[in-house]
Every structure is written in structure tokens, then in C-alpha cells.
Design a protein around this motif. Structure first.
Motif, mmCIF file in Angstrom:
data_model
loop_
_atom_site.group_PDB
_atom_site.id
_atom_site.type_symbol
_atom_site.label_atom_id
_atom_site.label_comp_id
_atom_site.label_asym_id
_atom_site.label_seq_id
_atom_site.Cartn_x
_atom_site.Cartn_y
_atom_site.Cartn_z
ATOM 1 N N THR A 44 -14.884 -18.981 2.135
ATOM 2 C CA THR A 44 -15.145 -19.531 3.459
ATOM 3 C C THR A 44 -16.255 -20.573 3.408
ATOM 4 O O THR A 44 -16.212 -21.572 4.145
ATOM 5 N N THR A 45 -17.226 -20.366 2.549
ATOM 6 C CA THR A 45 -18.288 -21.360 2.398
ATOM 7 C C THR A 45 -17.715 -22.699 1.947
ATOM 8 O O THR A 45 -18.023 -23.752 2.525
ATOM 9 N N LEU A 46 -16.858 -22.673 0.937
ATOM 10 C CA LEU A 46 -16.260 -23.917 0.446
ATOM 11 C C LEU A 46 -15.320 -24.522 1.491
ATOM 12 O O LEU A 46 -15.303 -25.744 1.690
ATOM 13 N N VAL A 50 -15.222 -28.441 3.583
ATOM 14 C CA VAL A 50 -14.125 -29.413 3.628
ATOM 15 C C VAL A 50 -13.325 -29.345 4.930
ATOM 16 O O VAL A 50 -12.251 -29.931 5.036
ATOM 17 N N GLY A 51 -13.840 -28.643 5.917
ATOM 18 C CA GLY A 51 -13.222 -28.660 7.240
ATOM 19 C C GLY A 51 -12.034 -27.740 7.407
ATOM 20 O O GLY A 51 -11.246 -27.923 8.342
ATOM 21 N N LEU A 52 -11.907 -26.734 6.543
ATOM 22 C CA LEU A 52 -10.781 -25.806 6.632
ATOM 23 C C LEU A 52 -11.177 -24.472 7.263
ATOM 24 O O LEU A 52 -10.336 -23.593 7.407
ATOM 25 N N ALA A 53 -12.438 -24.316 7.603
ATOM 26 C CA ALA A 53 -12.912 -23.174 8.391
ATOM 27 C C ALA A 53 -13.742 -23.732 9.538
ATOM 28 O O ALA A 53 -14.385 -24.782 9.404
ATOM 29 N N GLN A 54 -13.728 -23.052 10.667
ATOM 30 C CA GLN A 54 -14.406 -23.551 11.867
ATOM 31 C C GLN A 54 -15.911 -23.299 11.788
ATOM 32 O O GLN A 54 -16.358 -22.156 11.754
ATOM 33 N N TYR A 82 -12.114 -30.809 -3.660
ATOM 34 C CA TYR A 82 -11.998 -29.347 -3.502
ATOM 35 C C TYR A 82 -10.861 -28.819 -4.353
ATOM 36 O O TYR A 82 -9.721 -29.275 -4.230
ATOM 37 N N VAL A 83 -11.172 -27.853 -5.226
ATOM 38 C CA VAL A 83 -10.176 -27.170 -6.055
ATOM 39 C C VAL A 83 -9.994 -25.767 -5.487
ATOM 40 O O VAL A 83 -10.832 -24.891 -5.704
ATOM 41 N N PRO A 84 -8.919 -25.505 -4.724
ATOM 42 C CA PRO A 84 -8.750 -24.196 -4.085
ATOM 43 C C PRO A 84 -8.349 -23.127 -5.085
ATOM 44 O O PRO A 84 -7.782 -23.425 -6.144
ATOM 45 N N ASP A 85 -8.609 -21.876 -4.741
ATOM 46 C CA ASP A 85 -8.224 -20.792 -5.650
ATOM 47 C C ASP A 85 -6.714 -20.599 -5.678
ATOM 48 O O ASP A 85 -6.177 -20.041 -6.633
#
Length: 236
Positions: A44-46, A50-54, A82-85
Motif C-alpha cells: 500500500t505504501t508503494l 504511484v496513485g493506486l491507493a487513495q 513501479y515494479v508490482p509484485d
């Protein structure tokens, strides 16, 4: 001034609050790791960056510019990769085609731009697999491809979400080598990780997160000597 900073961040998904007054800093050219157990708030921090959590409170500043509230594509254009898991490669495209789709310019970048040929120098395995479809790659190979595709966007700040989760030990060693090369080249790195040994081989400093709050910050030497933090928050 820090190259990147989060100050007093609160974030949520819908009505579920995940982060509580979280603050951290990353200096230019530094590698910093966010450590914590599953569900602690690392991803959630990452995603907040990058604007993917409010983000409902606080500031996120990159090179002095406020990025909280910007759309994700605008944040990427500032030079944040951003490299997502989840990896999220295109399974029906080849390795080379996946890399080509990640290409974008960064007018603020210092140094030479990333090309497919440079990616193949960093990841020789991808060179050998360049014509293979993404869906036929192993988990570790997909992870290398995801990192490579993100680098094709020419970021100055690279966010890595658990880059070695579920990959073979030999790939862990290779990713460690490659990330060290990126760091030596001046790339700023913030990674979220559970593997403290992998993180300690790369990062200069660590933050430990638990239930959406920072519980420790310091060097890895300081963390290694803090048995209370390791036992309470990292189960070591």
C-alpha cells in the motif's frame, strides 16, 4: 533535502484505512528497504506513491514536487517507475515485445536512456529468451522482465515490490547482482521486502512497518543489533 519524501501519509482502499501517519525519506542514489510481514502495509505504501491507493492525508514529494493526488501516468512521467509484485507482463507477447511496450522518454533523466540492448546487457538471460512468449517464462524470468520493462521507462526512482518473492535462489542471487548494478549507476531505489537477508545485501537503510505504521528506521547494522524490533515485527 531528500530526493523523495512521504510525510504523515494516511491511505485507504474504500473505507478500509491501511496507512497511519507514515513518513519516510530516500536520498538520491540511495537504496532503502521497507520491511514487514504480509499485510503490514508495504504494498500500500508503494501504491500510494504511484496513485493506486487513495491518499487521504499527508504529502508525497519527489524532487520538491507534490505528487499525491496526481494520476498514475503523470507520476510515471516525473521519473518514478513501479515494479508490482503481480508482475503483470503480457503473456501473449515475446520478451522483446514486452520490453518495447515499456519504452517512454524521461526528459529530466540524467545519463543515457535505456534501450532493449542495454536491458539485455543487464539481464543476459532475457537476451537468450527474447523470442519466448511471456506466458512461458518462469516466475524468476518474469520478474526480470518486469524490472526490465520498467527500466525502459527511464525512471530515476525505482519502486520494487517484493522482487524475490517466490523465485528460485539462483534467481535471487542474480537479481541481487543486477539491482546492485542499478544502484551503482546512480538509480534511487525503494523496495518493499520480507527477505531481510536479500534486502540487507542491497539497501543502505531500512524502515520496518507494522499495521500501517513505521516502527523502526535506521541502518541495517542498527536493525541487526535490535533484537526486540526483529522479534516483534519481523518474526526473526
Amino acid at each position: 533535502m531528500a530526493d523523495f519524501e512521504m510525510a504523515g501519509i494516511c491511505s485507504q482502499y474504500g473505507s478500509s484505512r491501511i496507512l497511519f501517519d507514515l513518513s519516510l525519506k530516500v536520498r538520491q542514489g540511495e537504496a532503502v528497504c521497507l520491511l514487514g510481514r504480509n499485510g503490514a502495509g508495504k504494498t500500500t505504501t508503494l501504491k500510494s506513491i504511484v496513485g493506486l491507493a487513495q491518499v487521504t492525508k499527508g504529502a508525497i514529494r519527489y524532487r520538491g514536487k507534490e505528487v499525491a493526488g496526481l494520476p498514475t501516468h503523470k507520476i510515471a512521467q516525473l521519473g518514478i517507475g513501479y515494479v508490482p509484485d503481480e508482475r503483470l507482463i503480457f503473456p501473449d507477447l515475446t520478451v522483446r515485445e514486452n520490453l518495447a511496450l515499456g519504452r517512454k522518454a524521461n526528459p529530466n533523466r540524467n545519463g543515457p536512456p535505456w534501450t532493449i540492448e542495454r536491458i539485455f546487457e543487464l539481464f543476459p538471460l532475457l537476451h537468450r529468451l527474447q523470442d519466448r512468449l511471456g506466458g512461458y517464462l518462469s516466475g524468476g524470468e518474469q520478474q526480470m522482465l518486469t524490472v526490465g520493462r520498467t527500466l525502459m521507462g527511464n525512471p530515476d526512482l525505482l519502486l520494487l515490490d517484493e522482487p524475490v518473492e517466490g523465485v528460485a535462489p539462483i534467481i535471487v542471487q542474480e537479481l541481487s547482482r543486477q539491482i546492485k548494478v542499478l544502484k551503482a549507476g546512480g538509480l534511487t531505489i525503494l523496495l518493499a521486502e520480507q527477505n531481510i537477508h536479500f534486502a540487507g545485501s542491497i539497501a543502505d537503510r531500512a524502515y520496518v512497518i507494522e499495521k500501517g505504521r513505521i516502527r523502526f528506521e535506521g541502518t541495517f547494522d542498527e536493525l541487526e543489533q535490535n533484537d526486540d524490533v526483529k522479534r516483534k515485527y519481523l518474526m526473526i
